[in-house]
Every structure is written in structure tokens, then in C-alpha cells.
Scaffold this active site. Sequence first.
Site, PDB file in Angstrom:
ATOM      1  N   GLY A   1       0.819  -1.079  -0.143  1.00  0.00           N
ATOM      2  CA  GLY A   1      -0.038   0.026  -0.040  1.00  0.00           C
ATOM      3  C   GLY A   1       0.884   1.169  -0.083  1.00  0.00           C
ATOM      4  O   GLY A   1       2.083   1.244  -0.177  1.00  0.00           O
TER       5      GLY A   1
ATOM      6  N   HIS B   1     -15.321  13.744 -45.181  1.00  0.00           N
ATOM      7  CA  HIS B   1     -14.564  13.961 -46.242  1.00  0.00           C
ATOM      8  C   HIS B   1     -13.647  12.778 -46.521  1.00  0.00           C
ATOM      9  O   HIS B   1     -12.480  12.687 -47.297  1.00  0.00           O
ATOM     10  CB  HIS B   1     -13.181  14.868 -45.521  1.00  0.00           C
ATOM     11  CG  HIS B   1     -13.915  16.094 -45.021  1.00  0.00           C
ATOM     12  ND1 HIS B   1     -14.071  17.170 -45.928  1.00  0.00           N
ATOM     13  CD2 HIS B   1     -14.025  16.466 -43.823  1.00  0.00           C
ATOM     14  CE1 HIS B   1     -14.558  18.313 -45.427  1.00  0.00           C
ATOM     15  NE2 HIS B   1     -14.523  17.884 -44.123  1.00  0.00           N
TER      16      HIS B   1
END
Length: 609
Positions: free
Chosen positions: A102, A505
Amino acid sequence: MCGIVGYTGKNLAVPYLIDGLSKLEYRGYDSAGVAVMENGRISVTKKSGRLSVLEKELAKHEQSTATVGIGHTRWATHGRPSDENAHPHLSENCLFAVVHNGIIENYAALKEQLESEGIHFSSQTDTEVISQLLEKNYDGSFLSSVQKTLPMLEGAYALAVLCRDEPDTVICAKKASPLVLGKSEEGIFAASDVTAVLKHTRDVYKLSDGETAVCRGASLSFYSADGKPVQKSCEHITWSAEDAQKGGYDHFMLKEIFEQPAAFAATVNQHITGGKLSFENLPLSKDEIGKLDRIVITACGSAYHTGIVGKYIFESLTRIPTEVDIASEFRYRDPILTENTLVIIISQSGETADTLAALRLAKEKGARVLSIVNVVGSTIANESDGVIYTAAGPEIAVATTKAYSTQLAVLYLLCGHFAFERGLMDADGLSRYLLELQSIPKKINEVLEANRERAKELAKLFVPLDHAYYIGRGLDFAAATEGSLKMKEISYIHSEAYAAGELKHGTISLVEKGTLIVALACHEPLFAKTMSNIREVVSRGARILAVTTDRHKDEMKDFDFVLTVPETLLPFCASLEVVVLQLLAYYASLYRGCDIDKPRNLAKSVTVE
Ligand code: F6R
């Protein structure tokens, strides 16, 4: 993440500790160590490198006869991988030894205080403050010293502790990091992961946050956070060892998807104290941040995709022109860099060959290099001018999820810091920004809970497909690039991400009746524009799987499939929508019978060009 083991009983401790640690190797580690009670003292052996290095070191000495001990594999977070930083950590007078999994978020303040009292530290770790505090708080009782120390620790921990004065005992405690205890006739087995215990017993006790376990010989007792004895019932484990490594999930990828809230929180919370930001290793002063005229982000794959998010948010919040480039392109394009250019290098492994080459080129050209890396002490981290670590922990699935999310977390932190230092965000603005950033883990959890079942269902749509398209504008486009990569790399369905406004496009000619388009519409200011693009493809026969925010659910009801995520501040929206895309990819891959954790042709760390 680090791995913890502990043993008290009638057998030799070291073989159990080593065997237990070997079961935790899959979690990733860079050093290992054990501490045992021997001849009235705590004997510690710890080495940087693989477990085999530790075993060789232990073999140099007479075989230990100890029957009580603790062990650890370390995944470096505070302090580089080294013998000194490896666990267990002794207190100054060798009264206590600690192994820890941790992050102790307030370790810097605690260390400063302890040092001012004359206590000497011998490592750069956050863990050492625990052993020093235990010794400082010692009043003749091991348990009361632990109970006095735990409330002083902020952050996450799973601990196993030895005390020289109580040589038959190991005490364990936990908050936010897992810890299990197994009991058999042979003794008590403690571990951060049930895998390390299964060989000895399938009956385990899971410690809850704030609880303490006292293991003495073959006896085991539990105490609540306020020191009262508690009765716990044991759980019979029916999983196999391999299932246990996955914590009950079917794949590492799914486990890692669900680890994102915790990983994100750990990454962000390391740098926020009392509503303020701090970075230990940022190579830029306020003045230098003010002078930056360009940011160049370079990385590969998913890490590059976090850079696309970075481009949008840095430009809009800090007004620093920002470009993002694929490292394998950047390294050969003779980029123009000056001393006022900040190059941000992003890499989970810290070893990717093209990313490393990009870093070296940037330094050669005189730019300042800051890296965002997950593996502490990796080459990229070592060679950068500064490094900010992600706290993702080891990522085992080849396809990244939690490393991607934590890289975004660091970019958000940096962006807020730069905007503040450049006077574009005031203290109130920064604190609102950080507050929302700290709420993202909770929102990721909500996304997971609300969407898991539906994503599982909708993933079936992808199964027969040869192609899928992901569209979006702005940050939605950035998230689309990652969602599309996740889908193609693990399910082998060809997929592409397009800027929604660019479709007309060229790409729109691919759209025909039934084409599946994942349309992302969470970038709020562009919502109406994205809606127009979605209508363009719907009118050409596309089926839409939309991901949007809760507020737009109704406007989207005419589309085929809609998934929603909570609202957040604009810069953070990609962090929520991407989780839905990870779930879709995961389940599509599952239904197609692919090797989810190890997709064909891919490697976790790409150390060749
Ligand atoms: C995709 C993935 C890769 C990595 C890339 C860079 O899921 O994981 O695209 O992001 O290979 O790796 P690192 O971050 O280790 O430099």
C-alpha cells in the site's frame, strides 16, 4: 503490487515464506525479503531482484531454524528498487520489523517529525515510518504499540509485523489493501493474496479495514479498530490457485478494469494534500512553467492515446501549444525543440524502445524531459529529468486499462498545476478542479456498476463484425482512439477511430446499411455538433451504439443502443467513457473466444524497435 506473507507455527518459517512469495510473483516485484525470529533477535535478509537472488543469499548462511517470520515482494513506489528499500524494514533499534503493501500518504510529514526527534532512517520508503513509529510508541506491549500506530497512518496498508520482545507472534493489520489469514494444524499463514495460503489451508479469514490479527503459534485472535476482541467466521475457498490470482475475475484484464477506481485514487491522492498539489520530482519551477512555449507529448500505443487527451486539455487550460506524436515517428522526424519545450514521455513499462529513443533524442536537443511511468526505477524513469509515477500497480493483461487511466490522472494533475502556476486558474478554481478529480474514482465505479451488464449484452453486436467504427469530437475523439485500439487488439475485429467532423471527407463512403458505429458524445460543448454527425451516418443506414452523459439520454433515445456515464468537468470526461469501451472490447473478445489476456502477436513490454 507488493506481496506479503507471514507464518507462526511449529514448522520452519523460511520455506513457507519463500513458497508463499513465489505464489505472489505474478503480481510483479523488483525485490524480495524475509525477517525471522532467530536466537532472540530479528534476522532480516533482503535483496533487489528476483526471488531466486534472495534464495541464493539465504543459502549462504546456515539453515534458519526459525518458526516465526514475515516475507515480502516489493513493487517500488517510494524509493528506487534496491536492497535498502526492499522490505522488511527494521526500526532503528531493531525492535520491530515490518512488511507493507500500500502507500502511506502522510509518510513525508511523519518522517520529518521522526527525524526531527533524532530517529535515523535507512531507506527512502514510506514503509519505514511504520517500523519507526512502532518503536517510538512501544510501551512493553506489541499489540498496544500496533494499536497506537495505526491511527497515525493515512493511506492504504496491509501489514505484517514482528516484535523482538514477543518472538512467537506476528501481528497483521489492514486498511484498503487486502490481507487474509489461514489457519491449519501446522500454524497460521498470513498473506496479501489467498494464492499464497491455498497449499496449506482452504479455510481463510479476511481481515476488514481497521482490524488487527494476532498470530501466535497456531492460535489466531482478532481485534477491532478500537482494540476490542472480535469473532470472525472463516470462509472456505473453492477456487484454484490460478483463479485466486485473478481475485475471482475470469481474466486479469477484467480484474484490472475493476481496479481502476483504486489505481486512479492512489495516483491522484499522492499529490494532493489539504486541497493543494505537490510533486516531488517535477523538474520545473514556477518561473520555468511560466516560460514554457511548447509541450510535446510522445509515447506509443495506448500511452500515445493518453497524450491525445493531454493535447486537448493542456491547450485549453494552460494555453501552452501542445503537440502529441507517436514515439517511433518523433524519433526520426528531426523535431524542433528548445530549452523552453517540455517533452512529456508516457510509458507504463518505462522500457519501450521507441519511447526511450524519443526521450534520448529530446534530451540531446536540449528540451526538458518529464516522464509519466508506472514501473519505478525503469530506464525511462531513470533517464528523465523528472518523473511522476502512476500508482497502477503491476498490469498483467497485455492490453492496458488501469495504466491508461492512471496516466490520464497524472496529465490532469499536471494540467491543473500548470494552469495555476501560469495564473490561468485561481486557488478556488484549482480546488474545485481537484475536488472533482478526486471524485473520478467514485464515478468510474458508478460507470462499472451501471454499465457492466448492458455492455456485456451489447458486446454481442460486435461478434459477427469484420469492421467497427468509433467516432467523436474533441475529448470524445481522444477516447475513441483508445476504445478502438482495445477492440481491435483483443477481439481481432478491425476497428478505426475517426474525428466525427472528418467523416464526410472520405470515410463516410464506408458506411452502409447495418454498419455499427460507436458514437461518443460526452464532450459537452461539442454535443450538438456530434449529434449532427451521428445523424449523417444514421441517414446512411448505420446502427448507433452511443455513449453519452446522463443528461442527454432522452435526446438519444431514437438511436439503437445508448449507454450513459455521469457528468464531470469537461477535462475528465474521457476517463469515464473509456471504461465503457474497455468493457465492450472485453466482452466482444470473450464471445469470440480470443485469448484476452495475451492477444496474439503482442507483448506487454516492447523493448525492440
Ligand atoms: C495497448 C497497450 C500498448 C502500450 C504500448 C506502450 O493496450 O498496452 O499500446 O500502451 O505498447 O507501452 P508502454 O506504456 O509500456 O510504453
